[in-house]
Enzyme design. Structure first.
Site, mmCIF file in Angstrom:
data_model
loop_
_atom_site.group_PDB
_atom_site.id
_atom_site.type_symbol
_atom_site.label_atom_id
_atom_site.label_comp_id
_atom_site.label_asym_id
_atom_site.label_seq_id
_atom_site.Cartn_x
_atom_site.Cartn_y
_atom_site.Cartn_z
ATOM 1 N N GLY A 131 -4.600 6.389 -13.665
ATOM 2 C CA GLY A 131 -4.105 7.778 -13.686
ATOM 3 C C GLY A 131 -4.612 8.547 -12.480
ATOM 4 O O GLY A 131 -5.748 8.347 -12.060
ATOM 5 N N ARG A 139 0.079 1.595 -12.258
ATOM 6 C CA ARG A 139 -0.521 0.622 -13.187
ATOM 7 C C ARG A 139 0.250 -0.663 -12.933
ATOM 8 O O ARG A 139 1.475 -0.650 -12.912
ATOM 9 C CB ARG A 139 -0.395 1.093 -14.624
ATOM 10 C CG ARG A 139 -1.058 2.470 -14.809
ATOM 11 C CD ARG A 139 -1.190 2.844 -16.261
ATOM 12 N NE ARG A 139 -1.446 4.275 -16.411
ATOM 13 C CZ ARG A 139 -2.659 4.827 -16.472
ATOM 14 N NH1 ARG A 139 -3.741 4.087 -16.399
ATOM 15 N NH2 ARG A 139 -2.788 6.123 -16.623
ATOM 16 N N ASP A 155 -11.823 2.844 -15.671
ATOM 17 C CA ASP A 155 -12.434 1.587 -16.108
ATOM 18 C C ASP A 155 -11.517 0.381 -15.912
ATOM 19 O O ASP A 155 -11.967 -0.691 -15.502
ATOM 20 C CB ASP A 155 -12.933 1.690 -17.556
ATOM 21 C CG ASP A 155 -11.842 2.056 -18.541
ATOM 22 O OD1 ASP A 155 -10.773 2.526 -18.099
ATOM 23 O OD2 ASP A 155 -12.057 1.887 -19.755
ATOM 24 N N THR A 166 -11.105 9.772 -12.395
ATOM 25 C CA THR A 166 -10.375 9.950 -13.663
ATOM 26 C C THR A 166 -10.758 11.295 -14.267
ATOM 27 O O THR A 166 -11.929 11.688 -14.199
ATOM 28 C CB THR A 166 -10.685 8.807 -14.671
ATOM 29 O OG1 THR A 166 -10.215 9.186 -15.964
ATOM 30 C CG2 THR A 166 -12.175 8.520 -14.783
ATOM 31 N N ASP A 191 -10.916 11.958 -17.303
ATOM 32 C CA ASP A 191 -11.458 11.802 -18.659
ATOM 33 C C ASP A 191 -12.983 11.858 -18.769
ATOM 34 O O ASP A 191 -13.520 12.039 -19.851
ATOM 35 C CB ASP A 191 -10.978 10.483 -19.269
ATOM 36 C CG ASP A 191 -9.477 10.486 -19.487
ATOM 37 O OD1 ASP A 191 -8.917 11.579 -19.639
ATOM 38 O OD2 ASP A 191 -8.874 9.394 -19.490
ATOM 39 N N ASP A 216 -15.043 9.435 -18.794
ATOM 40 C CA ASP A 216 -15.457 8.470 -19.814
ATOM 41 C C ASP A 216 -16.168 7.248 -19.226
ATOM 42 O O ASP A 216 -16.123 6.165 -19.797
ATOM 43 C CB ASP A 216 -14.233 8.027 -20.630
ATOM 44 C CG ASP A 216 -13.147 7.427 -19.758
ATOM 45 O OD1 ASP A 216 -13.264 7.507 -18.520
ATOM 46 O OD2 ASP A 216 -12.181 6.883 -20.317
ATOM 47 N N ARG A 246 -7.455 10.552 -24.948
ATOM 48 C CA ARG A 246 -7.084 9.601 -26.008
ATOM 49 C C ARG A 246 -8.321 8.994 -26.654
ATOM 50 O O ARG A 246 -8.369 8.783 -27.856
ATOM 51 C CB ARG A 246 -6.210 8.479 -25.431
ATOM 52 C CG ARG A 246 -4.738 8.794 -25.426
ATOM 53 C CD ARG A 246 -3.929 7.541 -25.181
ATOM 54 N NE ARG A 246 -4.310 6.885 -23.940
ATOM 55 C CZ ARG A 246 -3.758 7.149 -22.756
ATOM 56 N NH1 ARG A 246 -2.804 8.025 -22.665
ATOM 57 N NH2 ARG A 246 -4.168 6.515 -21.671
HETATM 58 P P1 ATP Z 1 -7.403 5.890 -16.260
HETATM 59 O O1 ATP Z 1 -8.800 6.067 -16.795
HETATM 60 O O2 ATP Z 1 -6.918 7.078 -15.532
HETATM 61 O O3 ATP Z 1 -6.423 5.349 -17.256
HETATM 62 P P2 ATP Z 1 -7.731 3.195 -15.302
HETATM 63 O O4 ATP Z 1 -8.246 2.663 -14.011
HETATM 64 O O5 ATP Z 1 -8.567 2.895 -16.519
HETATM 65 O O6 ATP Z 1 -7.503 4.747 -15.096
HETATM 66 P P3 ATP Z 1 -5.700 1.291 -16.151
HETATM 67 O O7 ATP Z 1 -4.231 1.418 -16.249
HETATM 68 O O8 ATP Z 1 -6.474 0.905 -17.358
HETATM 69 O O9 ATP Z 1 -6.234 2.677 -15.538
HETATM 70 O O10 ATP Z 1 -6.026 0.200 -15.001
HETATM 71 C C1 ATP Z 1 -5.413 0.271 -13.725
HETATM 72 C C2 ATP Z 1 -4.927 -1.099 -13.311
HETATM 73 O O11 ATP Z 1 -6.044 -2.000 -13.170
HETATM 74 C C3 ATP Z 1 -4.015 -1.814 -14.304
HETATM 75 O O12 ATP Z 1 -2.672 -1.376 -14.206
HETATM 76 C C4 ATP Z 1 -4.162 -3.269 -13.894
HETATM 77 O O13 ATP Z 1 -3.348 -3.571 -12.794
HETATM 78 C C5 ATP Z 1 -5.626 -3.325 -13.447
HETATM 79 N N1 ATP Z 1 -6.466 -3.907 -14.528
HETATM 80 C C6 ATP Z 1 -6.895 -3.300 -15.646
HETATM 81 N N2 ATP Z 1 -7.619 -4.144 -16.418
HETATM 82 C C7 ATP Z 1 -7.634 -5.332 -15.780
HETATM 83 C C8 ATP Z 1 -8.191 -6.619 -16.043
HETATM 84 N N3 ATP Z 1 -8.911 -6.843 -17.160
HETATM 85 N N4 ATP Z 1 -7.986 -7.602 -15.147
HETATM 86 C C9 ATP Z 1 -7.262 -7.403 -14.020
HETATM 87 N N5 ATP Z 1 -6.704 -6.205 -13.711
HETATM 88 C C10 ATP Z 1 -6.891 -5.184 -14.556
#
Ligand code: ATP
Length: 323
Positions: free
Chosen positions: A11, A72, A103, A126, A128, A130, A172
């Site tokens: 995000g 994503r 994360d 982020t 959040d 978190d 969330r």
């Molecule tokens: P936000 O907190 O804003 O949601 P985020 O970094 O947690 O941000 P995610 O959509 O969970 O957002 O992760 C971003 C991207 O990282 C995913 O679309 C995916 O491509 C990659 N990713 C997430 N988890 C894994 C994993 N376990 N292994 C490989 N790639 C991953």
């Protein structure tokens, strides 16, 4: 190390641009080249890479969103996708990677390192808040201020009509935005995913407010609260108290946008610079955070697994100050 890459992922959050700017300009200070990756891991797979110079990041510190775009990526979840991404980085001469995200993005970076040995460092981008190991994430302060401005406006109209407003905010899995903004707005109650919501206690509180002829009430509800959200709660309250003038406001994506606050710009600048320094010192698999005013390195495994606990003192404060 002569060349590194930088991307924003997950995000978007206000302050991501300030962080990209800090990465590019710090790298330049140390004579390191920077490759920008558009659209996060998806752009890495699709070879959407381009060289970035210090002038490419001028006039972006104050802008919300991310000039690198974010995404994503499902494809990055497969080893084939990651192989393709790694090959593109190799072709561009990239020897280290800075990931600005949450994360999930850090999990992706860690997997890339484990499979191909690429040094990877993250900064927490982020709204959040978190992630464990940093007192704030980039974008969190701006998001709270956006919520506060919106709720202040809602309070004006709530007061004029003697209304009860349920305001749903982002979160969330985490109630940090709800809790901080709730205190700042003088909310009558704050409902967060980290604690069980006792709807009966809420009803009692609303009844007491009615008895005292309170002119308005604002209940802040994090979207992941176990009550089911603002709409469900408002319906429940309307059934019990048909005489209440009840309204719902879901703030939604406006919470992600806007010019970053001064706090977020400084935090993003410190953490972006810290990420480049960490790569140059041979570090990998760490998130750069800030604790007690100091820039710190937190292993990815800790940052993503140890979700921070909600501050119980602040939850209690909402209760004390709203009676
Ligand atoms: P936000 O907190 O804003 O949601 P985020 O970094 O947690 O941000 P995610 O959509 O969970 O957002 O992760 C971003 C991207 O990282 C995913 O679309 C995916 O491509 C990659 N990713 C997430 N988890 C894994 C994993 N376990 N292994 C490989 N790639 C991953």
């Amino acid at each position: 190390m002569k060349k590194i890459a930088v991307l924003t992922s997950g995000g978007d959050a206000p302050g991501m641009n300030a962080c990209v700017r800090a990465v590019v300009r710090t790298a330049n200070h140390f004579n390191i080249g920077v490759i920008g990756v558009r659209r996060g891991y998806q752009g890495m797979i699709e070879n959407d890479l381009f060289p970035m110079t210090p002038s490419d990041v001028s006039n972006i510190i104050q802008r919300g969103g991310t000039v690198l775009k974010t995404a994503r990526s499902k494809d990055f979840m497969s080893v084939e996708g990651r192989e393709k991404a790694m090959q593109n980085l190799r072709n561009a001469g990239v020897e280290g990677l800075v990931v600005i995200g949450g994360d999930g993005s850090f999990k992706g970076a860690l997997t890339l390192h484990k499979e191909f040995g690429l040094p990877v460092v993250g900064t927490p981008g982020t709204i959040d808040n978190d992630l464990f190991g940093t007192e704030a994430t980039i974008g969190y302060d701006t998001a709270i201020n956006t919520v506060v401005q919106a709720v202040d406006k809602i309070r004006d109209t709530a007061n004029s009509h003697n209304r009860l407003f349920f305001v749903e905010v982002m979160g969330r899995d985490a109630g940090f935005i709800a809790l901080r903004s709730g205190i700042a707005c003088g909310a009558e109650a704050v409902l967060v995913p980290e604690t069980e919501t006792y709807t009966e206690a809420l009803m009692d509180k609303l009844q007491r407010g009615w008895n005292r002829e309170k002119s308005s009430a604002i209940i802040i509800v994090a979207e992941g609260d176990d009550s089911g959200g603002a709409e469900v709660l408002a319906k429940m309250v309307k059934e019990r108290f048909p005489h209440f003038d009840t309204r719902v406001s879901i703030l939604g994506h406006m919470q992600r946008g806007g010019s970053p606050s001064a706090y977020d710009r400084v935090l993003a600048s410190e953490l972006g610079a810290g990420a480049v320094k960490a790569l140059l010192e041979g570090k990998t698999n760490v998130m750069i955070g800030r604790m007690h005013g100091q820039v710190v390195e937190v292993p990815f495994e800790k940052a993503v697994k140890h979700h921070r606990d909600i501050n119980k003192n602040l939850l209690e404060l909402v209760y004390w100050l709203s009676e």
